[in-house]
Scaffold this active site. Sequence first.
Site, PDB file in Angstrom:
ATOM      1  N   TYR A 173       4.324   0.706 -10.886  1.00 48.07           N
ATOM      2  CA  TYR A 173       4.485  -0.209  -9.689  1.00 48.07           C
ATOM      3  C   TYR A 173       5.960  -0.164  -9.465  1.00 48.07           C
ATOM      4  CZ  TYR A 173       0.220  -2.354 -11.636  1.00 48.07           C
ATOM      5  OH  TYR A 173      -0.939  -2.572 -11.982  1.00 48.07           O
ATOM      6  N   ARG A 175       9.244  -1.447  -8.535  1.00 45.74           N
ATOM      7  CA  ARG A 175       9.803  -2.870  -8.835  1.00 45.74           C
ATOM      8  C   ARG A 175      11.196  -2.907  -9.342  1.00 45.74           C
ATOM      9  NH1 ARG A 175       5.144  -6.143 -10.983  1.00 45.74           N
ATOM     10  NH2 ARG A 175       4.656  -5.588  -9.338  1.00 45.74           N
ATOM     11  N   LYS A 204      -2.911   3.852 -11.893  1.00 45.06           N
ATOM     12  CA  LYS A 204      -3.280   2.631 -11.304  1.00 45.06           C
ATOM     13  C   LYS A 204      -1.973   2.151 -10.513  1.00 45.06           C
ATOM     14  CE  LYS A 204      -4.015  -2.295 -12.418  1.00 45.06           C
ATOM     15  NZ  LYS A 204      -4.241  -3.194 -13.468  1.00 45.06           N
ATOM     16  N   GLY A 236      -5.767  -7.003  -8.337  1.00 44.77           N
ATOM     17  CA  GLY A 236      -4.843  -8.427  -7.846  1.00 44.77           C
ATOM     18  C   GLY A 236      -5.734  -9.730  -7.948  1.00 44.77           C
TER      19      GLY A 236
END
Length: 301
Positions: A173, A175, A204, A236
């Site tokens: 991710y 971030r 993922k 999610g």
Amino acid sequence: MDVDVPLLVPSEARETYIQNYRLITKNSGNLMLFAGDQKIEHLNDDFYGADIHSDDNNPEHLFRIAREADVGCLAVQLGLVSHYGADYPDITYLIKLNSKTHMIKTEQMDPCSCMITTVEDVVRVRDTGRVNIAGIGYTIYLGSEYESQMLVEASRAIAEAQRSGLVTVLWIYPRGKAVKNEKDPHLIAGAAGVASALGADFVKVNPPKKEGANPAELLREAVHAAGRTKVVCAGGSSVDANVFLQQLYDQIHVGGCAGNATGRNIHQKSREEAVRMCKAISAITIDNASVETALNIYRGN
């Protein structure tokens, strides 16, 4: 089903790797991952609340669902498997090696998720023969000022895991303070490419977003960037079953994803409803079923 075995897998672990790959994909090549690692990631926010079934506050809920729904693998931390795994030996497990809570926000500090379990520990538990551990997972926050630490840990974990015949899944991710848009399609494609460069079997990612664009179509860049590393999307927050199943179908059939990694949209339901949801997800992921067929399974028709 042919399995592309990485060169890091030695000859003596080749059959173990192939067997594990077939287990977590249920002989389809598509990942059927039930994510239960949020017990650390989101503390109790994902397991207790007004719109969450009371079943979900008990950690054993995850294991009961996985056993009855026959998922490809249940992704949890090793401690949970240590406590519950002996009672659920028929489940295939994927162990998350690193975790962090969501208490420290990005505005306060860039995210860093350190390893809390070693591959050696995972292999030791697997080799007792009491539980079936088929893979390991690791989260990288790309763009964090601590990304180099996570990249090194992930790379070493992948190599060590594959040498032991374990399948590897990266959660990646973007971030951190340097990241302006975590859902930017080009950035997510870059994250998928990083997973490929690290040698992961699956990655993922969050579904990309761009105003006026079809999210599933946006995934194509990431799927191409990942090459032989297969892409799945994070499930999610819980949404209507019809919406979720249509999104999953589009991610696979429009975006080119290879399976799913779903947590809250399964475990926040009662055990009976969660099992039906798992079976509906599996119908799309493994059996190539239509959304209508999957919805009928979910509804118990």
